[in-house]
Design a protein around this motif. Structure first.
Motif, mmCIF file in Angstrom:
data_model
loop_
_atom_site.group_PDB
_atom_site.id
_atom_site.type_symbol
_atom_site.label_atom_id
_atom_site.label_comp_id
_atom_site.label_asym_id
_atom_site.label_seq_id
_atom_site.Cartn_x
_atom_site.Cartn_y
_atom_site.Cartn_z
ATOM 1 N N ARG A 362 -92.636 40.382 -6.900
ATOM 2 C CA ARG A 362 -91.862 40.569 -5.309
ATOM 3 C C ARG A 362 -90.921 41.346 -5.439
ATOM 4 N NH1 ARG A 362 -93.501 37.242 -2.217
ATOM 5 N NH2 ARG A 362 -94.443 35.700 -3.303
ATOM 6 N N PHE A 363 -89.910 41.360 -6.577
ATOM 7 C CA PHE A 363 -88.961 42.384 -6.921
ATOM 8 C C PHE A 363 -89.201 43.798 -6.780
ATOM 9 C CE2 PHE A 363 -86.760 44.872 -9.803
ATOM 10 C CZ PHE A 363 -85.468 45.281 -9.123
ATOM 11 N N LEU A 364 -90.157 44.088 -7.389
ATOM 12 C CA LEU A 364 -90.805 45.259 -7.412
ATOM 13 C C LEU A 364 -91.437 45.828 -6.217
ATOM 14 C CD1 LEU A 364 -92.983 45.320 -10.948
ATOM 15 C CD2 LEU A 364 -90.535 46.238 -10.605
ATOM 16 N N SER A 368 -89.638 48.989 -4.193
ATOM 17 C CA SER A 368 -90.654 49.985 -4.041
ATOM 18 C C SER A 368 -91.054 50.444 -5.534
ATOM 19 C CB SER A 368 -90.464 51.074 -3.264
ATOM 20 O OG SER A 368 -90.586 50.468 -1.920
ATOM 21 N N LEU A 369 -90.502 49.733 -6.528
ATOM 22 C CA LEU A 369 -90.329 50.116 -7.939
ATOM 23 C C LEU A 369 -91.734 50.057 -8.376
ATOM 24 C CD1 LEU A 369 -87.178 48.709 -9.366
ATOM 25 C CD2 LEU A 369 -87.559 51.084 -8.924
ATOM 26 N N GLY A 462 -88.785 46.172 5.705
ATOM 27 C CA GLY A 462 -90.524 46.088 5.933
ATOM 28 C C GLY A 462 -91.464 45.910 4.618
ATOM 29 N N ALA A 463 -90.805 45.671 3.596
ATOM 30 C CA ALA A 463 -91.472 45.682 2.272
ATOM 31 C C ALA A 463 -91.587 44.261 2.144
ATOM 32 C CB ALA A 463 -90.527 46.204 1.259
ATOM 33 N N TYR A 464 -92.842 44.068 1.654
ATOM 34 C CA TYR A 464 -93.356 42.607 1.061
ATOM 35 C C TYR A 464 -94.581 42.477 0.582
ATOM 36 C CZ TYR A 464 -95.414 42.137 5.822
ATOM 37 O OH TYR A 464 -96.157 42.574 7.022
#
Length: 464
Positions: A362-364, A368-369, A462-464
């Motif tokens: 979830r962190f990555l 976007s890593l 917008g990242a998930y």
């Protein structure tokens, strides 16, 4: 407010040019002695810079805050300054012109570009709040006016808001689409000037697909001497300005649309840029990649990397690499979670709180890593730094002829889809952005997307 934005830019450009000249004076003080020609040129340089930017229409409201024209006009002024300094070196002290050309002008250009970028960000934020916008009277059918109003509302950075509509007498009653958007019908084709006066609009947009050429001419006559600008909307969407050229033929302005370029020198330069940047990125980020791989490996069962078949340029498949962000066997659970799919309007499968994602994953994803290993794909040539979203074979199997055009170029590690909403985008919006990129690719667009990607990644929007 848009008109008051220009004086701020003039003052800013004066300051930027002054700083550039001071830089040259500090680095080469012995060439700028009191009473010398060099010092006189240095004093005049900031005013000359502002004059050249103005001659290139760099302070006109129409070019501020939207598109690349605002920045392009600074480059035109810069090139003209270089030319003047080069020719001037034959008439005055060559040391002075050389120092100003090599030191002061590049510093001035960079400073002015940075100032414009900051000013544009500030202006976009105001426009997103409904401030610093230009009122527009739209002329055309009610449906066309409504569509144009929606486009301007969705792209608030353009700084235009439809405040009224002028439609032909036969359509004055067909206003349901306009009522839904609170756009009043305030005139017809013969009362545009009065509509401008009543609404306080500063611009008239004629939707050419709904208005005859003779009517456009009459509207132009009405607006003569009025403080309102006339623009014609040609009805062409997602075509960049560099592909459009107007050429008068027999008194008729013809709008030429150049074919999109999918090869040539530009693409070769893009490939060299991609691979060089990917190699440098891998060398610089290798400690980070190793640390993230260990973090993924030690916090959940399974390999550190996730390899998946994707479809690349011309429909060729390749193996895309990412850091694994889900528990092992996550792909087999798709059928069980289909009823929770939040992308019901298209081919994508997206769940905001996907139970298959690991805590580290979830962190990555948020940062976007997880995409960083795709630098290997860029290095080997199966992907590009910027391009359409890499598609799954199951998605491509359902593509129509229009959507298939996404595969005319290499997929990208980032793209317009990522800097415009990422997972918050609908399928239709993602396709439109990808097709826009395919049709209007340029190196300048790639650089713009890369810069915007950094900002989006840091905000995690917008990242998930």
């Amino acid at each position: 407010m848009p008109r008051r934005h220009a004086p701020l830019l003039i003052v800013g450009d004066l300051v930027c040019a002054t700083l550039g000249v001071l830089l040259a004076c500090v680095l080469r003080p012995h060439h700028f002695d009191l009473g010398s020609v060099s010092l006189a040129l240095a004093v005049a340089a900031p005013i000359g810079w502002v004059v050249l930017v103005a001659l290139n229409r760099g302070y006109e409201v129409r070019f501020l805050g939207a598109g690349s024209s605002e920045f392009a006009r600074l480059f035109y002024a810069f090139l003209q300054c270089v030319a003047l300094m080069t020719f001037g070196s034959y008439a005055v002290d060559p040391h002075a012109t050389r120092d100003l050309t090599v030191l002061a002008l590049p510093a001035t250009l960079l400073c002015s570009l940075a100032y414009r970028a900051v000013g544009r960000t500030w202006l976009h934020r105001r426009r997103a709040r409904g401030q610093s916008v230009i009122g527009v009277v739209a002329v055309g059918s009610p449906e066309a006016v409504a569509q144009f109003a929606d486009t301007m509302r969705e792209n608030s950075a353009a700084g235009m808001r439809v405040v009224g509509a002028c439609v032909s007498g036969a359509e004055r009653r067909a206003t349901r689409a306009l009522r839904e958007r609170d756009i009043p019908v305030i005139g017809d084709l013969d009362s545009v000037l009065q509509a401008v006066a009543d609404s306080g609009a500063q611009r008239v947009a004629v939707l050419s697909g709904d208005t005859a050429a003779l009517s456009v001419r009459r509207i132009a006559w009405q607006l003569e001497g009025a403080d309102a600008e006339l623009v014609v909307v040609p009805g062409i969407e997602d075509v960049s300005g560099r592909r459009l050229h107007i050429q008068p033929v027999a008194g008729v302005p013809l709008l030429h649309v150049d074919e999109p370029q999918f090869g040539g020198v530009g693409r070769a330069i893009k490939s060299i840029f991609d691979r060089t940047a990917a190699l440098l990125g891998l060398l610089i980020l290798s400690p980070v990649l190793l640390l993230l791989a260990l973090l993924v490996k030690l916090t959940s069962e399974g390999p550190a990397l996730f390899v998946q078949t994707r479809v690349g340029r011309d429909g060729r498949t390749f193996r895309m690499i990412k850091f694994r962000s889900m528990y092992s066997g996550a792909e087999r659970q798709v059928s069980e979670l289909k009823n929770r799919n939040e992308a019901a309007d298209g081919l994508l499968f997206k769940i905001r709180n996907d139970p298959r994602v690991t805590p580290v994953g979830r962190f990555l994803r948020k940062s976007s890593l997880d995409e960083l290993p795709q630098l290997f794909n860029v290095l080997t040539g199966s992907m590009s730094l910027v391009g359409p979203r890499p598609a799954l074979p199951s998605e491509v199997a359902q593509y129509g002829q229009t959507v298939y055009r996404r595969l005319l170029v290499k997929p990208g590690l980032t793209g317009l889809w990522q800097v415009s909403g990422r997972s918050d985008l609908s399928w239709e919006e993602s396709v439109r952005l990808d097709l826009h990129y395919v049709e209007n690719w340029s190196l300048a667009l790639d650089v713009s997307v890369l810069v915007r990607t950094a900002r989006v990644v840091f905000s995690a929007a917008g990242a998930y």
